[in-house]
Design a protein around this motif. Sequence first.
Motif, PDB file in Angstrom:
ATOM      1  N   MET A 197     -32.404 -92.351  48.788  1.00 38.51           N
ATOM      2  CA  MET A 197     -33.336 -91.618  47.936  1.00 38.51           C
ATOM      3  C   MET A 197     -33.028 -91.881  46.462  1.00 38.51           C
ATOM      4  SD  MET A 197     -34.250 -87.547  47.734  1.00 38.51           S
ATOM      5  CE  MET A 197     -32.585 -87.091  47.317  1.00 38.51           C
ATOM      6  N   LEU A 198     -31.751 -91.826  46.085  1.00 36.33           N
ATOM      7  CA  LEU A 198     -31.375 -92.095  44.695  1.00 36.33           C
ATOM      8  C   LEU A 198     -31.763 -93.512  44.284  1.00 36.33           C
ATOM      9  CD1 LEU A 198     -27.918 -90.346  44.333  1.00 36.33           C
ATOM     10  CD2 LEU A 198     -30.008 -89.816  43.085  1.00 36.33           C
ATOM     11  N   TYR A 246     -34.197 -85.048  57.799  1.00 37.89           N
ATOM     12  CA  TYR A 246     -32.908 -85.164  58.444  1.00 37.89           C
ATOM     13  C   TYR A 246     -32.996 -84.591  59.855  1.00 37.89           C
ATOM     14  CZ  TYR A 246     -31.343 -85.618  53.615  1.00 37.89           C
ATOM     15  OH  TYR A 246     -31.175 -86.005  52.322  1.00 37.89           O
ATOM     16  N   PHE A 251     -32.731 -81.889  44.104  1.00 44.35           N
ATOM     17  CA  PHE A 251     -33.014 -82.928  45.097  1.00 44.35           C
ATOM     18  C   PHE A 251     -33.862 -82.358  46.232  1.00 44.35           C
ATOM     19  CE2 PHE A 251     -28.910 -85.461  44.112  1.00 44.35           C
ATOM     20  CZ  PHE A 251     -29.535 -86.047  43.029  1.00 44.35           C
ATOM     21  N   GLN A 255     -28.876 -91.420  53.605  1.00 41.02           N
ATOM     22  CA  GLN A 255     -30.255 -91.095  53.247  1.00 41.02           C
ATOM     23  C   GLN A 255     -30.342 -90.613  51.794  1.00 41.02           C
ATOM     24  OE1 GLN A 255     -31.405 -88.314  56.287  1.00 41.02           O
ATOM     25  NE2 GLN A 255     -32.048 -89.925  57.697  1.00 41.02           N
ATOM     26  N   LYS A 256     -29.352 -89.850  51.343  1.00 37.67           N
ATOM     27  CA  LYS A 256     -29.343 -89.392  49.952  1.00 37.67           C
ATOM     28  C   LYS A 256     -29.171 -90.570  49.001  1.00 37.67           C
ATOM     29  CE  LYS A 256     -27.694 -84.724  50.834  1.00 37.67           C
ATOM     30  NZ  LYS A 256     -26.600 -83.764  50.646  1.00 37.67           N
ATOM     31  N   ARG A 257     -28.272 -91.513  49.346  1.00 41.08           N
ATOM     32  CA  ARG A 257     -28.103 -92.702  48.516  1.00 41.08           C
ATOM     33  C   ARG A 257     -29.390 -93.522  48.470  1.00 41.08           C
ATOM     34  NH1 ARG A 257     -22.770 -92.495  50.493  1.00 41.08           N
ATOM     35  NH2 ARG A 257     -23.230 -93.785  52.305  1.00 41.08           N
ATOM     36  N   LYS A 303     -26.660 -88.514  56.652  1.00 44.84           N
ATOM     37  CA  LYS A 303     -27.232 -87.726  55.561  1.00 44.84           C
ATOM     38  C   LYS A 303     -26.849 -88.320  54.211  1.00 44.84           C
ATOM     39  CE  LYS A 303     -27.557 -83.361  58.022  1.00 44.84           C
ATOM     40  NZ  LYS A 303     -27.131 -81.966  58.089  1.00 44.84           N
ATOM     41  N   ALA A 304     -25.585 -88.710  54.065  1.00 43.27           N
ATOM     42  CA  ALA A 304     -25.130 -89.309  52.814  1.00 43.27           C
ATOM     43  C   ALA A 304     -25.863 -90.621  52.556  1.00 43.27           C
ATOM     44  CB  ALA A 304     -23.625 -89.532  52.859  1.00 43.27           C
ATOM     45  N   ASN A 311     -28.247 -80.367  43.673  1.00 40.24           N
ATOM     46  CA  ASN A 311     -28.642 -80.411  45.084  1.00 40.24           C
ATOM     47  C   ASN A 311     -29.960 -79.681  45.304  1.00 40.24           C
ATOM     48  OD1 ASN A 311     -26.400 -81.888  45.785  1.00 40.24           O
ATOM     49  ND2 ASN A 311     -25.204 -80.119  46.413  1.00 40.24           N
TER      50      ASN A 311
END
Length: 139
Positions: free
Chosen positions: A67-68, A51, A40, A63-65, A60-61, A37
Amino acid sequence: MKESAKENRDHPAAGIGDSSDVSVSEPTKAKYQQALNQAFANMDLQQKDCYDEDSDEEDKAMQKRKMLRSWLNRLFRIKMTDGRILNGYFVCTDADANVVLQGTSEFTEIGGEERILGLVMIPGRYIVSIEERNPPVFW
């Protein structure tokens, strides 16, 4: 045959390793998740999806996906605890902070010879830093 088993044990990114490495205690797992984390958070990806403080956890989840997904097939450089540096194309990661790279080359920090590894899985507990080698260009 014994030499390759020893090399796999000594170089976990190049081989599978022994079965004792498979189980990780919960505090250790949390530590590696925290390190992932933090990595990241420290990535400077010119596409800063900030965010909103009002956004909920699902946003948020998502947006993280996102980004990945943007990291897929990008060239990354990973420094490991034993001093090796791996350059390869990001394929995937998991909840244990393990990273899979394809088309991977291995170097030592001292400037040793390049060693072509191909597809590798780097256990999260051996990762010191991750950096993108070819950041996207935005016009």
